[in-house]
Design an enzyme around this catalytic site. Structure first.
Site, PDB file in Angstrom:
ATOM      1  N   ASP A 147     -78.648  91.284   8.047  1.00 40.05           N
ATOM      2  CA  ASP A 147     -77.923  91.572   6.798  1.00 40.05           C
ATOM      3  C   ASP A 147     -78.786  92.273   5.762  1.00 40.05           C
ATOM      4  O   ASP A 147     -78.291  93.065   4.967  1.00 40.05           O
ATOM      5  CB  ASP A 147     -77.385  90.272   6.202  1.00 40.05           C
ATOM      6  CG  ASP A 147     -76.352  89.642   7.109  1.00 40.05           C
ATOM      7  OD1 ASP A 147     -75.223  90.138   7.145  1.00 40.05           O
ATOM      8  OD2 ASP A 147     -76.695  88.670   7.799  1.00 40.05           O
TER       9      ASP A 147
ATOM     10  N   TYR B 143     -79.287  76.488  15.202  1.00 40.65           N
ATOM     11  CA  TYR B 143     -80.118  77.428  15.978  1.00 40.65           C
ATOM     12  C   TYR B 143     -81.442  77.712  15.276  1.00 40.65           C
ATOM     13  O   TYR B 143     -82.349  78.267  15.870  1.00 40.65           O
ATOM     14  CB  TYR B 143     -79.355  78.727  16.239  1.00 40.65           C
ATOM     15  CG  TYR B 143     -79.594  79.849  15.244  1.00 40.65           C
ATOM     16  CD1 TYR B 143     -78.950  79.880  14.011  1.00 40.65           C
ATOM     17  CD2 TYR B 143     -80.484  80.887  15.546  1.00 40.65           C
ATOM     18  CE1 TYR B 143     -79.186  80.892  13.110  1.00 40.65           C
ATOM     19  CE2 TYR B 143     -80.728  81.911  14.627  1.00 40.65           C
ATOM     20  CZ  TYR B 143     -80.078  81.915  13.421  1.00 40.65           C
ATOM     21  OH  TYR B 143     -80.322  82.930  12.520  1.00 40.65           O
ATOM     22  N   ARG B 144     -81.566  77.304  14.034  1.00 36.64           N
ATOM     23  CA  ARG B 144     -82.724  77.665  13.221  1.00 36.64           C
ATOM     24  C   ARG B 144     -82.594  76.889  11.926  1.00 36.64           C
ATOM     25  O   ARG B 144     -81.478  76.551  11.535  1.00 36.64           O
ATOM     26  CB  ARG B 144     -82.630  79.170  12.935  1.00 36.64           C
ATOM     27  CG  ARG B 144     -83.757  79.785  12.172  1.00 36.64           C
ATOM     28  CD  ARG B 144     -83.429  81.267  11.984  1.00 36.64           C
ATOM     29  NE  ARG B 144     -84.460  81.978  11.261  1.00 36.64           N
ATOM     30  CZ  ARG B 144     -84.384  83.259  10.900  1.00 36.64           C
ATOM     31  NH1 ARG B 144     -83.317  83.953  11.198  1.00 36.64           N
ATOM     32  NH2 ARG B 144     -85.363  83.837  10.251  1.00 36.64           N
TER      33      ARG B 144
ATOM     34  N   TYR C  74     -84.626  79.952   4.769  1.00 39.58           N
ATOM     35  CA  TYR C  74     -85.273  79.087   5.762  1.00 39.58           C
ATOM     36  C   TYR C  74     -86.664  78.631   5.321  1.00 39.58           C
ATOM     37  O   TYR C  74     -87.408  78.072   6.124  1.00 39.58           O
ATOM     38  CB  TYR C  74     -85.344  79.801   7.122  1.00 39.58           C
ATOM     39  CG  TYR C  74     -83.982  80.047   7.750  1.00 39.58           C
ATOM     40  CD1 TYR C  74     -83.171  78.977   8.135  1.00 39.58           C
ATOM     41  CD2 TYR C  74     -83.498  81.337   7.942  1.00 39.58           C
ATOM     42  CE1 TYR C  74     -81.918  79.187   8.698  1.00 39.58           C
ATOM     43  CE2 TYR C  74     -82.240  81.557   8.511  1.00 39.58           C
ATOM     44  CZ  TYR C  74     -81.459  80.477   8.896  1.00 39.58           C
ATOM     45  OH  TYR C  74     -80.221  80.680   9.448  1.00 39.58           O
TER      46      TYR C  74
ATOM     47  N   HIS D 128     -80.524  79.889  -2.177  1.00 43.20           N
ATOM     48  CA  HIS D 128     -79.690  79.510  -1.041  1.00 43.20           C
ATOM     49  C   HIS D 128     -80.470  78.888   0.090  1.00 43.20           C
ATOM     50  O   HIS D 128     -81.690  79.007   0.192  1.00 43.20           O
ATOM     51  CB  HIS D 128     -78.886  80.713  -0.532  1.00 43.20           C
ATOM     52  CG  HIS D 128     -79.716  81.685   0.247  1.00 43.20           C
ATOM     53  ND1 HIS D 128     -79.510  81.965   1.576  1.00 43.20           N
ATOM     54  CD2 HIS D 128     -80.771  82.420  -0.107  1.00 43.20           C
ATOM     55  CE1 HIS D 128     -80.392  82.831   1.994  1.00 43.20           C
ATOM     56  NE2 HIS D 128     -81.175  83.139   0.999  1.00 43.20           N
TER      57      HIS D 128
END
Ligand code: ADP
Length: 559
Positions: free
Chosen positions: A170, A503-504, A108, A422
């Protein structure tokens, strides 16, 4: 001439002169000490590092150029008073601050600021105390620098695991406070972190200190606490028990937002359930997803499924166990036949459902019978406990995660391709077979068009699923990065056209996503802008976060 440390940053924020910057940073050095300040003045300071050794300068999973989102300086306040003082200094010259807790924020944007040249405020370095673990009320109160791993270690070291469990995502290295304010999720019954928080302490853009909920009600005065600074005063005894308090409930204004800097957070902890059993249900066919999701809905709503279970695509599990090269010499997206073969070789399904049972044996037994019977409707579904799987199985990892024990094994899927990095694409889906299938098909198709494998998972909340598409790319391949930028931008629009929103998100697409939440002339964004400009008129806290810009920044800032 510059000081040895180099006071000339590679990036300056808009409308800030070098002279202003130097004076500002010097004032901060005088306040917090040189050991807590680093100016990013040389390219040598920009290194991607690793999960275990994170960088604070930029996004190590850079989907844009490596230094596209770059800090001018990194500052670690020593206490809440420092944060207040820094905010007041920044206010004088409208200098943008980007608070982070741990700064991993993997997929993110890492610790990177939305506006290059912002000062990254490393809240976690010095503010890392576990202030309270309350067994009777089953909650904790933490500062920004407390990681899931830290709190788990604390429970173990103090023999408290038989009383309390934490909920972990995670990976165990993130900040409890940072993750909750970003509305992140984990996988126990307490998986919705935002739902489980109670009581926030926040430094506002004007330097004032605020406690929310019952925290706004002072604890009774006592001689010992009378002289204490507000930040050190004890909390109201109900602040971590009842989140709402009285009047407008404003906690949401401090999540995924830029209204303040969170300095303390209360979180509910799960009482040790008195028994635990994780399981895996493998689903052989790609379109079993549809039936599985319809089976899951009533079970989850009725809480026969007690935790946040996940339906993982075969390649997510495969990537935890090995890189793409270890399965195939092909670089293009894998075909259905190839995925079937991988699933067969790994003794897994095309989709794999990971859940857990909590409570004493009779409860677990009754719930397992219910779950097993429901899933048996899927032809070829197979049921496993950890001991029936390979030594390195993903179930053995999820067994820990679903019982609140932090792990790092899920880091491995990022290495699916060489120089793996990622980006998450995370739309919300109904717990509804057809919707899940449609969202899967559309996202998979676009991944393939971009030349990438589809890797993803559905994490099941109470009434919806967070569909997490893991976009794994080679960060040294600039052509591939361009495709990934196209991919996520296209996915956002495709999904919005179907009524699906994220959502984010990553820094690079916050504006685009906010642009999709545009019902009735973007009344939602407009209201947020009104609040932003009222609470933070100088626009100093995280400008651009979640696509909310203060008026100091023109429309041209939008990406
Ligand atoms: P992680 O826990 O994954 O390391 P970060 O510490 O990077 O996460 O936090 C993720 C994001 O949450 C940050 O980029 C920032 O926008 C927001 N955030 C984190 N900590 C705070 C804080 N103390 N105050 C305000 N916002 C925060």
């Amino acid at each position: 001439t510059d000081k040895p440390q180099g006071m000339r940053p590679l990036a300056l924020p808009p409308k800030i002169s070098l002279v202003d910057f130097k004076e500002f940073v010097q004032e901060i050095i005088d306040l917090v000490g040189i050991v807590n300040v680093e100016v990013i003045s040389s390219k040598d300071q920009i290194e991607d590092g690793s999960y275990m050794n994170p960088t604070y300068t930029h996004d190590p999973h850079h989907v844009m150029e490596q230094d596209y989102f770059l800090a001018s300086a990194i500052v670690a306040p020593r206490n809440v008073s420092d944060v207040q003082a820094i905010v007041r200094l920044a206010s004088k010259i409208s200098f943008p601050l980007w608070p982070i807790s741990i700064g991993r924020n993997s997929g993110y944007g890492g610790a990177a600021p939305r506006v290059s040249g912002s000062l990254v405020l490393n809240m976690g370095k010095n503010l890392n105390r576990i202030l309270e673990v309350n067994v009777e009320g089953a909650y904790c109160l933490v500062e920004p620098g407390v990681t899931f791993h830290d709190l788990h270690d604390y429970l173990v070291a103090n023999n408290l695991r038989d009383k309390l469990w934490i909920d972990v995502p995670d990976l165990g290295g993130g900040s409890i406070l940072g993750n909750a304010t970003e509305r992140g999720v984990g996988y126990t019954p307490y998986g919705d972190h935002w739902m489980m928080h109670s009581g926030m302490e926040v430094v506002l853009p004007n330097g004032e200190l605020l406690r929310t909920g019952m925290g706004a009600l002072p604890a009774p005065r006592s001689p010992e606490t009378m002289g204490l600074k507000p930040e050190d005063q004890p909390w109201n005894k109900t602040a971590q028990l009842f989140p709402y308090g009285f009047g407008p409930y404003i906690d949401g204004l401090f999540s995924q937002s830029n209204m303040g800097i969170v300095t303390k957070l209360g979180m509910w902890l799960m009482p040790n359930p008195g028994g635990f059993q994780s399981y895996l249900i493998t689903l052989p066919r790609d379109d079993d997803l549809k039936q599985a999701v319809d089976i899951i809905r009533p079970l989850r709503l009725g809480m026969a499924l007690q935790n946040v279970p996940t339906i993982r695509h075969i390649l997510l599990d495969a990537a935890v166990l090995g890189d793409k090269k270890s399965y195939t010499s092909k670089t293009e997206p894998l075909s259905d036949e190839e995925l079937d073969k991988i699933a067969k070789d790994l003794n897994l399904g095309r989709w794999n459902f990971y859940g857990a049972l909590y409570g004493p044996e009779p409860i677990r037994k009754a719930l397992w019978e219910t779950v097993k019977e429901a899933f048996s409707a899927i032809p070829g579904a197979k049921f496993y406990f950890p001991e029936n799987t390979a030594k390195n199985s993903v179930l053995r990892v999820r067994d820990k995660t679903m019982s609140g024990i932090p792990t790092y094994d899920e880091l491995k899927w990022i290495d699916w391709v060489p120089n793996g990095a990622h980006l998450f694409f995370s739309p919300i889906a109904r717990v509804h077979g057809e919707d899940a299938m449609a969202q899967y098909q559309i996202t998979k198709k676009r991944c393939h068009e971009a030349g990438l494998d589809f890797i993803g998972t559905f994490t099941v909340g109470m009434r919806e699923m967070h569909h997490i598409v893991c976009i794994v790319f080679n960060k040294k391949d600039s052509v591939q990065k361009k495709k990934v930028q196209w991919l996520i931008r296209t996915l956002i629009d495709d999904c919005a056209a179907n009524g699906w929103g994220e959502y984010r998100t990553h820094l690079a697409v916050m504006d685009q996503i906010m642009g999709t939440y545009n019902w009735n002339n973007s009344s939602f964004l407009k209201f947020n802008e009104v609040l932003k400009n009222a609470v933070d008129p100088k626009g100093i806290i995280s400008p651009g976060k979640s696509g909310v810009w203060p008026s100091r920044y023109s429309q041209t800032w939008k990406l």
